[in-house]
Write a protein that holds these residues in place. Structure first.
Motif, PDB file in Angstrom:
ATOM      1  N   LEU A 113       0.830  -1.202   0.000  1.00 33.24           N
ATOM      2  CA  LEU A 113       0.000   0.000   0.000  1.00 33.24           C
ATOM      3  C   LEU A 113       0.865   1.252   0.000  1.00 33.24           C
ATOM      4  O   LEU A 113       1.869   1.318   0.719  1.00 33.24           O
ATOM      5  CB  LEU A 113      -0.905   0.006   1.236  1.00 33.24           C
ATOM      6  CG  LEU A 113      -1.944  -1.124   1.277  1.00 33.24           C
ATOM      7  CD1 LEU A 113      -2.644  -1.151   2.624  1.00 33.24           C
ATOM      8  CD2 LEU A 113      -2.943  -0.959   0.140  1.00 33.24           C
ATOM      9  N   PRO A 114       0.493   2.272  -0.801  1.00 33.83           N
ATOM     10  CA  PRO A 114       1.227   3.535  -0.787  1.00 33.83           C
ATOM     11  C   PRO A 114       1.130   4.205   0.585  1.00 33.83           C
ATOM     12  O   PRO A 114       0.177   3.935   1.339  1.00 33.83           O
ATOM     13  CB  PRO A 114       0.512   4.391  -1.839  1.00 33.83           C
ATOM     14  CG  PRO A 114      -0.461   3.512  -2.537  1.00 33.83           C
ATOM     15  CD  PRO A 114      -0.660   2.297  -1.722  1.00 33.83           C
ATOM     16  N   ALA A 115       2.069   5.058   0.891  1.00 29.76           N
ATOM     17  CA  ALA A 115       2.139   5.689   2.216  1.00 29.76           C
ATOM     18  C   ALA A 115       0.933   6.580   2.508  1.00 29.76           C
ATOM     19  O   ALA A 115       0.608   6.824   3.671  1.00 29.76           O
ATOM     20  CB  ALA A 115       3.434   6.500   2.340  1.00 29.76           C
ATOM     21  N   ASP A 116       0.257   7.099   1.434  1.00 28.49           N
ATOM     22  CA  ASP A 116      -0.874   8.005   1.687  1.00 28.49           C
ATOM     23  C   ASP A 116      -2.191   7.260   1.953  1.00 28.49           C
ATOM     24  O   ASP A 116      -3.233   7.886   2.101  1.00 28.49           O
ATOM     25  CB  ASP A 116      -1.030   9.018   0.551  1.00 28.49           C
ATOM     26  CG  ASP A 116      -1.383   8.346  -0.774  1.00 28.49           C
ATOM     27  OD1 ASP A 116      -1.297   7.094  -0.843  1.00 28.49           O
ATOM     28  OD2 ASP A 116      -1.741   9.063  -1.722  1.00 28.49           O
ATOM     29  N   VAL A 117      -2.150   5.939   2.001  1.00 28.35           N
ATOM     30  CA  VAL A 117      -3.334   5.163   2.404  1.00 28.35           C
ATOM     31  C   VAL A 117      -3.275   4.991   3.928  1.00 28.35           C
ATOM     32  O   VAL A 117      -2.563   4.138   4.446  1.00 28.35           O
ATOM     33  CB  VAL A 117      -3.382   3.808   1.677  1.00 28.35           C
ATOM     34  CG1 VAL A 117      -4.496   2.930   2.260  1.00 28.35           C
ATOM     35  CG2 VAL A 117      -3.590   4.012   0.182  1.00 28.35           C
ATOM     36  N   VAL A 118      -4.018   5.862   4.632  1.00 27.31           N
ATOM     37  CA  VAL A 118      -3.908   5.916   6.096  1.00 27.31           C
ATOM     38  C   VAL A 118      -5.101   5.226   6.774  1.00 27.31           C
ATOM     39  O   VAL A 118      -4.926   4.456   7.704  1.00 27.31           O
ATOM     40  CB  VAL A 118      -3.810   7.395   6.562  1.00 27.31           C
ATOM     41  CG1 VAL A 118      -3.812   7.469   8.089  1.00 27.31           C
ATOM     42  CG2 VAL A 118      -2.553   8.043   5.976  1.00 27.31           C
ATOM     43  N   THR A 119      -6.311   5.515   6.271  1.00 27.62           N
ATOM     44  CA  THR A 119      -7.509   4.982   6.935  1.00 27.62           C
ATOM     45  C   THR A 119      -8.147   3.883   6.072  1.00 27.62           C
ATOM     46  O   THR A 119      -7.787   3.683   4.911  1.00 27.62           O
ATOM     47  CB  THR A 119      -8.563   6.082   7.143  1.00 27.62           C
ATOM     48  OG1 THR A 119      -9.025   6.506   5.844  1.00 27.62           O
ATOM     49  CG2 THR A 119      -8.006   7.271   7.903  1.00 27.62           C
TER      50      THR A 119
END
Lengths: 85, 154, 154, 85
Positions: free
Chosen positions: A24-30
């Motif tokens: 998963l890319p780092a900007d996938v937080v929630t």
């Protein structure tokens, strides 16, 4: 690093596999970020996750809301509303 | 202190009600009331060949146990058993069993009813209908009535 | 039209839950929910050697049938079984069984609970306690709580 | 003409018999009259029916109130509040 995703019922059928490991890319937080990210991976994901508001998600086999952060998740379950009993 | 017996199982095979009750009550004299709920596969129109029950292994048991512990605490139950089947189930066949044991009847009724209302809406199981003509039918849709039944316990 | 199965019995011998349910549900595909209530002889203090159940033969069955018919009508039940034992019952033993069958779970829960609340207050049965030391104890007193449980159905 | 009376639980124990046939005077019209009449038949009846307000009565095996007329009764059951179930 990858995360294990498991799918059930019509989510599984539409995506076409019961589980997968993805990076998963780092900007996938929630959870909400995750569902949006998956929708971009192809027609089968788009079809399965078309209405994210009805999709239920569990992190490490516990129900979570869509605003829950997914950091530290070993396994994320994605499925429709439950109809057992 | 009373012993509390909690049994949770997800299985393909059928269950026998009397032996499940016996396992819960054997050798005890503190249980005055046992309520059981059995959910069966209905097919009033003759349109169904089977229901197929899918579940999330591990989480299904964990979620049933979590709900059962809430029910035991809330209604001071002496025992609770919940068995949910998976796989294909024919019309008339058993799907789910809940047994609640308590000193008195109201707690046993409430415990079993609470367990079912939350199991329906929270335990990760899904039903798919197989048609009488061999066709694979639709996934059963979740019902608002089930959410309302759950919310009455708040 | 659905068939409605009504079974009422007063008997000395014990009952088997699974076979009572099977008699109610065998060959049917219209029953989605079965709720059973079993009332057992409690003895938390170890002071009891047995309960003795006296009944009014004829009237006991008639009154149970009258209540059962009210329950079937009110909750649209597909079947109702009520079995009440008489004679001496040891601690841990079964006293009464009620089974309610319906298409969906709420009606089955309500039917069984209604049947028990009215059976407790209207069916002519009386309990006497026999003490652990061989003494003949007192007749069990009727409880206000049972009248209240019945009155909530008005 | 006589009426069959049947007694249960502590009413039966205190009266000392499970049933009897008795002839009732013409002024015994209601259940209440009957209970009062029985109380006058001896100490055992007085003891059993001391508090008539708690006594339950069935005519021909159906529950009745204390103001119910007993005319036509084949069998009258007299007993304490029920405690089955």
């Amino acid at each position: 690093m990858t995360t294990k995703l498991v799918y059930f019922a019509w989510v599984r059928e539409r995506i076409g596999k019961p589980e997968e490991e993805i990076a998963l890319p780092a900007d996938v937080v929630t959870v909400r970020d995750l569902l949006n990210h998956l929708k971009g991976l192809g027609e089968e994901y788009e079809n399965a996750l078309q209405y994210p508001e009805v999709i239920r998600v569990a992190i490490n086999q516990e129900h979570v809301e869509h605003n829950e952060p997914i950091a530290g998740a070993r396994e994320i379950g994605i499925f429709p509303p439950m109809t057992g009993g | 202190m009373s012993k509390i017996t909690l049994t949770i199982r997800v299985q393909a095979q059928d269950f026998d009600l009397q032996s499940e009750i016996d396992a819960l009550t054997a050798g005890r004299k503190d249980i005055g009331a046992v309520v059981t709920f059995t959910g069966l596969c209905r097919d009033e129109q003759g349109a169904l060949s089977a229901l197929e029950l899918e579940h999330y292994p591990g989480m299904a048991e964990a979620e049933m146990r979590r709900i059962a512990e809430l029910a035991i605490e809330r209604f001071s139950l002496l025992g609770l058993t919940a068995v949910h089947r998976h796989g294909k189930i024919l019309p008339g066949g058993n799907i789910v069993l809940v047994i609640a044991a308590a000193p008195h009847r109201q707690a046993a009724f409430d415990g079993a009813s609470f367990m079912m209302d939350f199991l329906k809406t929270s335990a990760p199981f899904w039903k798919k209908e197989h048609g009488a003509g061999g066709t694979t039918g639709d996934w059963v849709a979740a019902k608002d009535a089930d959410d309302k039944a759950r919310d009455k316990w708040r």
